[in-house]
Design an enzyme around this catalytic site. Structure first.
Site, PDB file in Angstrom:
ATOM      1  N   SER A 154      34.992  48.030  46.571  1.00 22.44           N
ATOM      2  CA  SER A 154      36.282  48.547  46.117  1.00 22.44           C
ATOM      3  C   SER A 154      36.424  48.250  44.634  1.00 22.44           C
ATOM      4  CB  SER A 154      37.428  47.870  46.880  1.00 22.44           C
ATOM      5  OG  SER A 154      38.693  48.160  46.296  1.00 22.44           O
ATOM      6  N   TYR A 167      42.588  40.544  49.696  1.00 20.87           N
ATOM      7  CA  TYR A 167      41.758  41.745  49.793  1.00 20.87           C
ATOM      8  C   TYR A 167      40.742  41.790  48.655  1.00 20.87           C
ATOM      9  CZ  TYR A 167      40.344  46.638  49.704  1.00 20.87           C
ATOM     10  OH  TYR A 167      39.610  47.795  49.674  1.00 20.87           O
TER      11      TYR A 167
END
Length: 256
Positions: A154, A167
């Site tokens: 990501s 995250y």
């Protein structure tokens, strides 16, 4: 979990590709694109109804391209499940060429919300799930003298924003583990990290924290189609054996 044990011959020009998290979003787009390109795709996820629908949608494409989509239930947090996912594919096709570790969750929240169970879930799926895939596929790649690991990380592996500390931590861990794998692997094994920016997907649907959910609506206003990530991944796979595409960052032009 089970697959047909009958061995299926796959031409050397086509790949046997395993994709986790294939029931939606990036994983679904990756699986569909690779089938269009003529590869044999073993699509893994927990939601077997979604996988069955994906297999049905890609059936005509597979018939034209010579590829195929084979749905398999797999829970990446279960090491034995992931081991069987890889072993069954190798038994069926005689080899495994690529493992795409895509499964991930993103229940964002501020740390002071203390949503510890959600933190644990991100660690289990985003980090342990990746490690389980490496543990299952690395011996196979080593024994057969080649293979390709692809980790879908990501943009969160490169930056931290409020509500995304855990995250981003898991995605930085995924980036770091994958790059360490690249450095340690025999040169016959290629390793790629794909770091997507904002992509249209179900990831944000898991956010239970009201503040994080509201902020994400604005953040995701300019999401790109998941096929953009599938295209980048396809590019990495298509390179000659002596070319290793280590990392690709793909994000919307408006995401600065």
């Amino acid at each position: 979990m089970s697959m047909n044990r009958t061995t299926t011959d796959v031409p050397a020009s086509r790949k046997v590709i395993l994709v986790t998290g294939a029931s939606s979003g990036i994983g679904e787009a990756v699986a569909a694109r690779l089938v269009r390109e003529g590869h044999q795709v073993v699509a893994g996820a927990r939601r077997t109804d979604r996988l069955a629908a994906l297999a049905e949608r890609t059936a005509q494409t597979a018939a034209r391209s010579g590829g195929g989509l084979h749905p398999v239930r797999v829970d990446v947090t279960d090491r034995d499940d992931v081991g069987a996912f890889v072993e069954d594919a190798r038994d069926r096709f005689g080899r495994v060429d690529v493992l795409v570790s895509n499964a991930g969750v993103m229940p964002l929240s501020r740390l002071d919300a203390l949503l510890v169970e959600e933190w644990d879930r991100m660690i289990d799926v985003n980090v342990r799930g990746l490690l389980h895939g490496i543990a299952a596929a690395l011996p196979v790649f080593t024994a057969q003298g080649g293979g390709h690991f692809v980790t879908v990380a990501s943009i969160g592996a490169h930056e931290v924003v409020p509500t995304a500390a855990v995250y981003c931590g898991t995605k930085y861990a995924a980036w770091a583990i994958t790059d360490g794998l690249r450095q340690e692997c025999d040169p016959s094994i290629r390793v790629t990290t794909i770091s997507p920016g904002v992509v249209a997907s179900e990831l944000a649907d898991s956010i239970t924290d009201p503040g994080a959910a509201q902020a994400m609506q604005t953040y995701r206003a300019h999401a790109i189609d998941p096929d953009a990530i599938a295209g980048a991944l396809s590019y990495a796979l298509a390179q000659p054996a002596d070319v290793d595409v280590n990392e690709i960052v793909v994000r919307p032009v408006r995401q600065r």
